[in-house]
Design an enzyme around this catalytic site. Structure first.
Site, PDB file in Angstrom:
ATOM      1  N   GLY A  56     -53.216  35.689   0.281  1.00  0.00           N
ATOM      2  CA  GLY A  56     -54.352  34.822  -0.034  1.00  0.00           C
ATOM      3  C   GLY A  56     -55.648  35.540   0.294  1.00  0.00           C
ATOM      4  CB  CYS A  83     -50.721  39.851   2.540  1.00  0.00           C
ATOM      5  SG  CYS A  83     -52.344  40.544   2.778  1.00  0.00           S
ATOM      6  CE1 TYR A  84     -55.141  32.990   5.174  1.00  0.00           C
ATOM      7  CE2 TYR A  84     -53.129  31.808   4.547  1.00  0.00           C
ATOM      8  CZ  TYR A  84     -54.399  31.813   5.108  1.00  0.00           C
ATOM      9  OH  TYR A  84     -54.927  30.646   5.610  1.00  0.00           O
ATOM     10  CG  HIS A 170     -49.549  42.359  -1.884  1.00  0.00           C
ATOM     11  ND1 HIS A 170     -49.525  40.983  -1.918  1.00  0.00           N
ATOM     12  CD2 HIS A 170     -50.718  42.699  -1.297  1.00  0.00           C
ATOM     13  CE1 HIS A 170     -50.631  40.517  -1.391  1.00  0.00           C
ATOM     14  NE2 HIS A 170     -51.378  41.534  -1.011  1.00  0.00           N
ATOM     15  CD  GLU A 172     -46.587  40.335  -3.863  1.00  0.00           C
ATOM     16  OE1 GLU A 172     -45.893  40.886  -2.983  1.00  0.00           O
ATOM     17  OE2 GLU A 172     -47.651  39.755  -3.615  1.00  0.00           O
ATOM     18  CG  ASP A 228     -43.927  29.696 -26.080  1.00  0.00           C
ATOM     19  OD1 ASP A 228     -43.150  30.641 -25.853  1.00  0.00           O
ATOM     20  OD2 ASP A 228     -45.140  29.728 -25.841  1.00  0.00           O
ATOM     21  CE  LYS A 369     -45.185  34.073 -25.879  1.00  0.00           C
ATOM     22  NZ  LYS A 369     -45.790  32.762 -26.058  1.00  0.00           N
TER      23      LYS A 369
END
Ligand code: XMP
Length: 513
Positions: A56, A83-84, A170, A172, A228, A369
């Site tokens: 964050g 992190c945060y 991070h 990710e 979609d 997606k």
């Protein structure tokens, strides 16, 4: 219906929160993002296999910094703080967090001190991606430091007994070389996930859910031909068969032969009947004399609702509407993000449900997606349909700048057909998020044969993107651009100059209006 094993992601406003969800789901474990305000009751209901606290932008000591219920540490569920998230966990459990003058952004080298559970199988030195101002100075009691970096002595912490873990970087983001391994260690080694959230699994669960939601009702679906709505229609059809009624509205702003193609493909390849409504006259009539982009968008959107409503009323007892809403559209945004300004009024079937008192069936509310594409493949939908570039609701209406008329629509359709055809021939269609032509309300002088011409300028646009939120222009090679430009100028009457758009988003947008 049993809920799948879930990893709960608590969002503190990081720009990477969605990425965490993706990384987990790529490993076939279902994950869902919630605001940091999520109640303990809700968490208990979900009964997650693990909890990830996101990063964050704020500091844990700032007055309005986002907090969460501390009781999550008494649920006996493994927690990973990023992190945060790591700083907050440290603060809640009695550690010390300090602001640092030595801010660390970007690449850093992580050194594993001990293997521990989270870093199991990682190289002893590995590149990680940092983005922080604060640091954990002293981990809470019961934690040990298992990884350090030059500027971050307390970089990875774990409390193996309680199953709490924290990383200052991070895992990710793709720049963290072995981030995937860390996430796998958390999911499988620590939380004991099975990784059984596959497309086939998703389909069978969704079919049950759709049957339950629809009961005995008739259900309608607006089909644009985009990925979609196509995959949503096929999935709902699998569940409800002839109780699903698909309607395609030709607004006169589709690409060359597109409406007919959509209906044909649905009938022949997917065995789905679609009622095809040609409302070209109505749409183009209302757009006459209209120049302003937002006004054009509103007219197209409202006319769509009106036409669709008229058609839907012909279907007796229709009480539900299928929508291909995706996850990024519905994520609860956290308070720290604030309100975002309206850049463009996006056209979708937005106003319909309230106006017509319809209940929504949104099978992809929890999917990204690329996940919808995977579901589409599992449903044996043609690759050609699945890989189609996105096409905006207002169609060519936002690709003819200013007033729209039939002649210009024809010019744009012919140019677009050449451009996309060449892209497909060159084998680069799938590398590009979206490519199209834009007809500019600008005329320029040219010479053809021995005669002077005074005709329109056409812009080519090709972009790469992962979600349409940000984008960069695609680097076509010069030979390719030269070929397309020659073909268009020689074959499309009304265009004597072709230019290439080299703007990224931001600060530009993908469509020109
Ligand atoms: P922009 O132009 O806002 O576009 O950068 C981002 C993505 O959204 C598509 N787009 C739309 N899609 N209805 C849609 O369903 C709309 O009104 C609309 N306007 C833009 C655009 O093609 C790009 O993929």
């Amino acid at each position: 219906m049993k809920t799948p094993e879930t990893i709960l992601i608590i969002d503190f406003g990081s720009q990477y929160t969605q990425l965490i969800a993706r990384r987990v789901r790529e490993r076939e474990v279902y994950s869902e993002i919630f605001s940091h305000k999520i109640s303990l009751k809700k968490i208990r209901e979900i009964s997650p296999k693990g909890i990830i606290l996101s990063g964050g932008p704020m500091s844990v000591y700032e007055e309005d910094s986002p907090q969460t219920d501390r009781e999550i540490f008494n649920l006996g569920i493994p927690v990973l703080g990023i992190c945060y998230g790591m700083q907050l966990m440290s603060e809640y459990l009695g550690g010390e967090v300090k602001a640092t003058s030595d801010r660390e952004y970007g690449r850093a080298l992580l050194t594993s001190k001990e293997e521990g559970k989270l870093l199991r199988g990682l190289s002893s030195e590995t590149i990680v991606w940092m983005s922080h101002g604060d640091l954990v100075e002293k981990p809470p009691k019961g934690f040990r430091v298992v990884g350090t970096s030059d500027h971050t002595p307390v970089c990875v912490i774990e409390n193996e007994k309680k199953m709490f873990f924290g990383v200052q970087f991070h895992p990710e983001v793709s720049h963290t070389a072995e981030g995937g391994k860390i996430i796998e260690n958390f999911l499988f080694g620590i939380c004991g996930c099975a990784g059984d959230w596959t497309a086939a699994n998703f389909i069978s669960k969704s079919v049950d859910k759709i049957k339950e939601e629809a009961g005995e009702s008739q259900v309608i679906c607006a089909l644009s031909g985009g990925v979609d709505s196509t995959v949503a229609a096929v999935l709902v059809h699998k569940a409800l068969k002839e109780r699903l009624h698909c309607i395609h509205i030709n607004n006169g702003l589709m690409r060359k032969d597109e409406s007919g193609e959509v209906v044909r493909l649905f009938r022949e390849k997917l065995g789905l009947e679609v009622s095809n409504v040609d409302a070209t006259e109505l749409f183009l009539g209302r757009l006459k004399g209209v120049f302003e982009p937002e006004k054009k968008r509103k007219i197209i959107g409202n006319t769509f609702i009106e036409v669709f409503e008229g058609e839907a009323k012909k279907i007796k007892n229709a009480t539900h509407l299928v929508q291909g809403t995706l996850y990024p559209d519905v994520i609860e945004s956290v308070s720290v993000k604030g309100e975002s300004a309206t850049i463009k009024t996006h056209h979708n079937v937005g106003g319909l449900p309230e106006k017509m008192n319809l209940k929504l069936i949104e099978p992809f509310r929890e999917l990204f997606k690329d996940e919808v594409r995977r579901v589409g493949r599992e449903l044996s939908i043609d690759e050609e349909l699945i890989k189609r570039h996105p096409f905006p609701g207002p169609g060519l209406g936002v690709r003819i700048l200013g007033e729209i008329n039939r002649e210009e629509l024809e010019v744009l359709r012919n140019a677009d057909e050449i451009f996309i055809g060449e892209i497909k021939k060159a084998g680069i269609y799938d590398e590009i998020w979206q490519a199209f032509c834009v007809l500019l309300p600008v005329r320029s002088v040219g010479v053809m044969g021995d005669a002077r011409t005074y005709e329109n300028v056409l812009a080519l646009r090709g972009v790469t993107s992962t979600d349409g939120m940000t984008a960069d222009w695609y680097k076509f090679d010069y030979e390719f651009l030269a070929r397309v430009s020659n073909l268009i100028i020689n074959k499309v009457k009304g265009v004597n100059r072709v230019v290439y758009d080299i703007s990224s988003k931001p600060p530009s947008t993908i469509e020109w209006e």
